[in-house]
Write an enzyme that holds these catalytic residues in place. Structure first.
Site, PDB file in Angstrom:
ATOM      1  N   HIS A  19      -8.072 -16.857   1.534  1.00  0.00           N
ATOM      2  CA  HIS A  19      -7.980 -16.842   0.076  1.00  0.00           C
ATOM      3  C   HIS A  19      -6.910 -17.826  -0.390  1.00  0.00           C
ATOM      4  O   HIS A  19      -6.348 -18.592   0.403  1.00  0.00           O
ATOM      5  CB  HIS A  19      -7.735 -15.427  -0.458  1.00  0.00           C
ATOM      6  N   HIS A  22      -3.471 -18.027   1.397  1.00  0.00           N
ATOM      7  CA  HIS A  22      -3.494 -18.792   2.648  1.00  0.00           C
ATOM      8  C   HIS A  22      -3.495 -20.290   2.357  1.00  0.00           C
ATOM      9  O   HIS A  22      -2.809 -21.073   3.032  1.00  0.00           O
ATOM     10  CB  HIS A  22      -4.751 -18.458   3.461  1.00  0.00           C
ATOM     11  N   CYS A 127       2.490   2.876   8.351  1.00  0.00           N
ATOM     12  CA  CYS A 127       1.546   2.211   7.449  1.00  0.00           C
ATOM     13  C   CYS A 127       0.528   1.457   8.288  1.00  0.00           C
ATOM     14  O   CYS A 127       0.891   0.538   9.035  1.00  0.00           O
ATOM     15  CB  CYS A 127       2.271   1.245   6.508  1.00  0.00           C
ATOM     16  N   CYS A 130       0.412  -2.322   7.298  1.00  0.00           N
ATOM     17  CA  CYS A 130       1.479  -3.129   7.911  1.00  0.00           C
ATOM     18  C   CYS A 130       1.437  -3.060   9.433  1.00  0.00           C
ATOM     19  O   CYS A 130       2.055  -3.886  10.113  1.00  0.00           O
ATOM     20  CB  CYS A 130       2.847  -2.645   7.435  1.00  0.00           C
ATOM     21  N   CYS A 144       3.542   2.605   0.539  1.00  0.00           N
ATOM     22  CA  CYS A 144       3.910   1.264   1.000  1.00  0.00           C
ATOM     23  C   CYS A 144       3.766   0.322  -0.184  1.00  0.00           C
ATOM     24  O   CYS A 144       2.683   0.253  -0.792  1.00  0.00           O
ATOM     25  CB  CYS A 144       2.989   0.822   2.137  1.00  0.00           C
ATOM     26  N   HIS A 147       0.778  -2.359   0.274  1.00  0.00           N
ATOM     27  CA  HIS A 147      -0.621  -1.939   0.373  1.00  0.00           C
ATOM     28  C   HIS A 147      -0.982  -0.786  -0.555  1.00  0.00           C
ATOM     29  O   HIS A 147      -2.153  -0.410  -0.642  1.00  0.00           O
ATOM     30  CB  HIS A 147      -0.944  -1.563   1.825  1.00  0.00           C
ATOM     31  N   LYS A 296      -0.007  -9.055  -6.975  1.00  0.00           N
ATOM     32  CA  LYS A 296       0.048  -9.969  -5.832  1.00  0.00           C
ATOM     33  C   LYS A 296      -1.361 -10.254  -5.332  1.00  0.00           C
ATOM     34  O   LYS A 296      -2.195  -9.367  -5.231  1.00  0.00           O
ATOM     35  CB  LYS A 296       0.875  -9.322  -4.721  1.00  0.00           C
ATOM     36  N   LYS A 299      -5.731  -9.662   0.224  1.00  0.00           N
ATOM     37  CA  LYS A 299      -7.059  -9.274   0.685  1.00  0.00           C
ATOM     38  C   LYS A 299      -7.244  -7.767   0.575  1.00  0.00           C
ATOM     39  O   LYS A 299      -8.311  -7.286   0.206  1.00  0.00           O
ATOM     40  CB  LYS A 299      -7.249  -9.716   2.139  1.00  0.00           C
TER      41      LYS A 299
END
Length: 666
Positions: A19, A22, A127, A130, A144, A147, A296, A299
């Site tokens: 995405h 990256h 998590c 993570c 978290c 996420h 943020k 994905k």
């Protein structure tokens, strides 16, 4: 430090397709790599994919594939995308590569032999996003923060790395090397972490829970924790231990990462290196997030933008430029397609594109493709030369600090000076009156453009090389170094300059580039032009009835001051000009009328044949700004450009000195 540079991206986790996040990290690393290459450095650029862990197993299961099949497919998407974004990496590593697996196991064995790995039972919040245990201070509102999931309490026996043993050393190293982690805000964040007891790091997962990983060399019942595995890629890719690349590049290693993986790179990794007896990397360079819909880009959260879609619609170099120009490295930035289009139109189409178009057109038309010669210089010439040459050093300093946006602003200052220089020198006038002076002016334009092309190459390699080709520079791209660019006047002979289409066509609001416009033709050119409120008529229009508000006492040929005041006359600046397809007289102008009137607008004027494009670009004109829009040859015109007409032709009306676009005429 020697003239060597090693830059890495994170190896990207293959639990989903690439995405925008990256793309930004990889393009930023590519820009750094290209900059150091044209600065004369021996450079190595690494990227790759991280392919082990629980999330991979889950993603593979969801797609109906084995983990091996799944990682081969997704890793291939990353590998295939980078050339399509002009990424010039020297190596692509996968954590499933046999060489990497052996390096990980060798380092694990060394750390174990050093007494820094032990076996113990642990219970804590875990998590799965993570893939690690979280500390209480990392949990926000029971979740978290990365996420937005509640961690699960897990109790199991594992191997642990004595990371806490190296806490004092790491704190001291960061204090002694202020640029070890940059920008400073992230250095301070790591130091804040280190004020609390660091604790030890769980570095294994039992095979009863996870088999997709690198087996521990000292206990086949466990696989390696994904971060202890992944971070070592930066060494395995350069043939640690003892390889020539390791000896050449490790002491100048620069990691480029997003802020969500600051802790593994800023704390775990230096401690791992210290325990293994390996010197720390040179810099950790941390950037912010691209935010979409106020969150943020992630994905796991689903708010992603596909980089190839954007690059294919708006152009690869335009996409790369936007990412480097609109994000301040280290801070978050908001992504929107509207901002992308605005940046393309303002910086690339209007500024750079127009500069190159008008400059190369004049070089071709006035000098027939021969290189210009420098005669006696005047103050404006010297100022252009000094500004262009000074920009190289300023730009280089900013690039080394990862201030990409500032470096590009430095280049655009030169572009702005060149456009102003052209407006002031008026080569189209010199072409008729002083050919020697014309050659000197065009010489300074072409030499400054040479510098501009070199400075934009790391960000926009394709565009830079097209400009260099048009200027007849034989050594292009990576072969045209900053040292070459600084050689003012050191030109090759027999240069053949060529003309190509516009580098960056303007993007109409609400339309994608390349989208066909509907053309509505209602009659012949002459018929259309007599209806054109924005063209310059040869005679008064007979179809316009007198306004009822005209003062009768003023006489048939006079108007009152009240009626004159109804016309909103403004100074405009021509940003682009092109013939209207199918018309013998009409030109489509893009005119900047300043922020009060909404910036730029399209005005159709009947001046084709009277003015060439290069004579119009940057020119100030007088515009009737409050005419009703009219569609001419399928192009909507929003205003009228004023001109005088006599036996010698048309003469655009302008201000005798420069005025701000949008200035009222009273």
């Amino acid at each position: 430090m020697s003239n060597r540079f090693y830059v890495t991206t994170p190896i990207y986790y293959v639990n989903a397709e690439p995405h925008l996040g990256h793309a930004y990290t990889t393009i930023a690393a590519d820009v750094l790599s290209r900059f150091y290459r044209i600065s004369g450095f021996e450079t190595f650029f690494l990227t790759g994919t991280d392919e082990h862990g629980e999330k991979i197993v889950r993603a593979a299961r969801a797609s109906g594939e084995s983990p091996g099949q799944y990682v081969d497919r997704i890793s291939g998407l990353f590998r295939d995308m980078w050339p399509r974004l002009s990424i010039s990496n020297d190596a692509f590593i996968r954590t499933t590569d046999e060489k990497h697996i052996k390096t990980v196991q060798a380092i694990l064995s060394a750390v174990k032999e050093n007494g820094d790995i032990y076996f113990s039972e642990y219970e804590g919040p875990y998590c799965f996003g993570c893939e690690r245990f979280l500390t209480e201070r990392e949990i926000v509102n029971g979740r978290c923060p990365d996420h937005q999931t509640e961690p699960e309490m897990i109790k199991e026996a594992n191997y642990f790395f004595k990371m806490g043993r190296y806490q004092d050393w790491l704190t001291g190293h960061i204090h002694d090397n202020p640029d070890f982690i940059r920008p400073e805000r992230y250095r301070n964040e790591v130091l804040s972490f280190l004020k609390e007891p660091l604790g030890d790091l769980c570095i294994s997962r039992p095979k009863s829970r996870l088999t997709w990983g690198i087996p521990l060399p000292f206990d086949d019942g466990f696989v390696t924790y994904v971060w202890f595995d992944a971070l070592i890629n930066y060494l395995s890719a350069i043939d640690y231990p003892g390889g020539m690349r390791y000896e050449t590049f490790w002491n100048v290693a620069n990691h480029v990462v997003a802020k969500d993986i600051l802790k593994p790179h800023g704390i775990y990794w230096p401690c791992m290196l210290k325990a293994a007896g390996i010197p720390p990397y040179r810099h950790l360079n941390v950037h912010g997030y691209w935010n979409v819909n106020e969150g943020k880009m992630s994905k796991s959260l689903g708010n992603v933008v596909r980089p190839l879609d954007l690059a294919s619609v708006y152009g690869l170099d335009a996409f790369r430029y936007f990412l480097m120009r609109d994000m301040v490295f280290g801070l978050d930035s908001e992504f929107s397609e509207e901002a992308l289009v605005g940046r393309i139109n303002a910086d690339l189409a209007n500024d750079l594109g127009n500069l190159v178009s008008r400059s190369l057109t004049m070089l071709k038309n006035y000098l027939k493709g021969e290189p210009p010669l420098c005669g006696v210089t005047e103050k404006p010439d010297d100022e252009v030369r000094e500004a262009a040459l000074a920009s190289i050093g300023i730009y280089a300093s900013q690039m080394k600090e990862l201030a990409f946006h500032k470096a590009l602003m430095t280049v655009w200052e030169v572009i702005g000076k060149l456009n102003k220089y052209i407006d002031t020198m008026a080569p189209w006038v010199l072409a008729k009156s002083d050919r020697g002076r014309l050659s000197t002016v065009l010489y300074h334009i072409s030499e400054a453009l040479k510098i501009v092309s070199a400075l934009i190459w790391p960000v926009m390699p394709g565009t830079a090389e097209r400009i260099q080709e048009m200027l007849g520079i034989r050594n292009r791209g990576i072969s045209f170094t900053l040292e070459d660019a600084a050689g003012w006047g050191a030109r090759e002979t027999e240069i053949q300059m060529t003309i190509t289409p516009a580098l960056f066509p303007r993007i109409e609001k609400g339309k994608h580039p390349g989208e066909k416009k509907k053309t509505e033709v209602r009659g012949k050119d002459s018929e259309m032009e007599t209806r054109d409120k924005t063209s310059v008529p040869d005679k008064p229009r007979a179809d316009v009835k007198p306004d009822k508000n005209i003062d009768e006492k003023a006489g048939p040929d006079l108007i009152s001051i009240k009626d004159f005041a109804r016309a909103d006359l403004r100074i405009g600046k021509v940003k682009d000009a092109e013939p209207v397809p199918g018309s013998r007289k009409l030109m489509r102008l893009i005119v900047d009328l300043g922020p009060e009137l909404g910036g730029e607008r399209t005005i159709v004027a009947g001046i084709l044949g009277a003015y060439e494009k290069e004579a119009l670009l940057g020119r100030q004109v007088v515009v009737v700004a409050n005419l009703e829009p009219a569609k001419l040859m399928g192009v909507e015109s929003r205003g009228m450009v004023l001109a005088a007409s006599d036996s010698n032709g048309l003469h655009l009306i302008t201000a005798d000195t420069a005025a701000e676009p949008g200035s009222k005429i009273k």
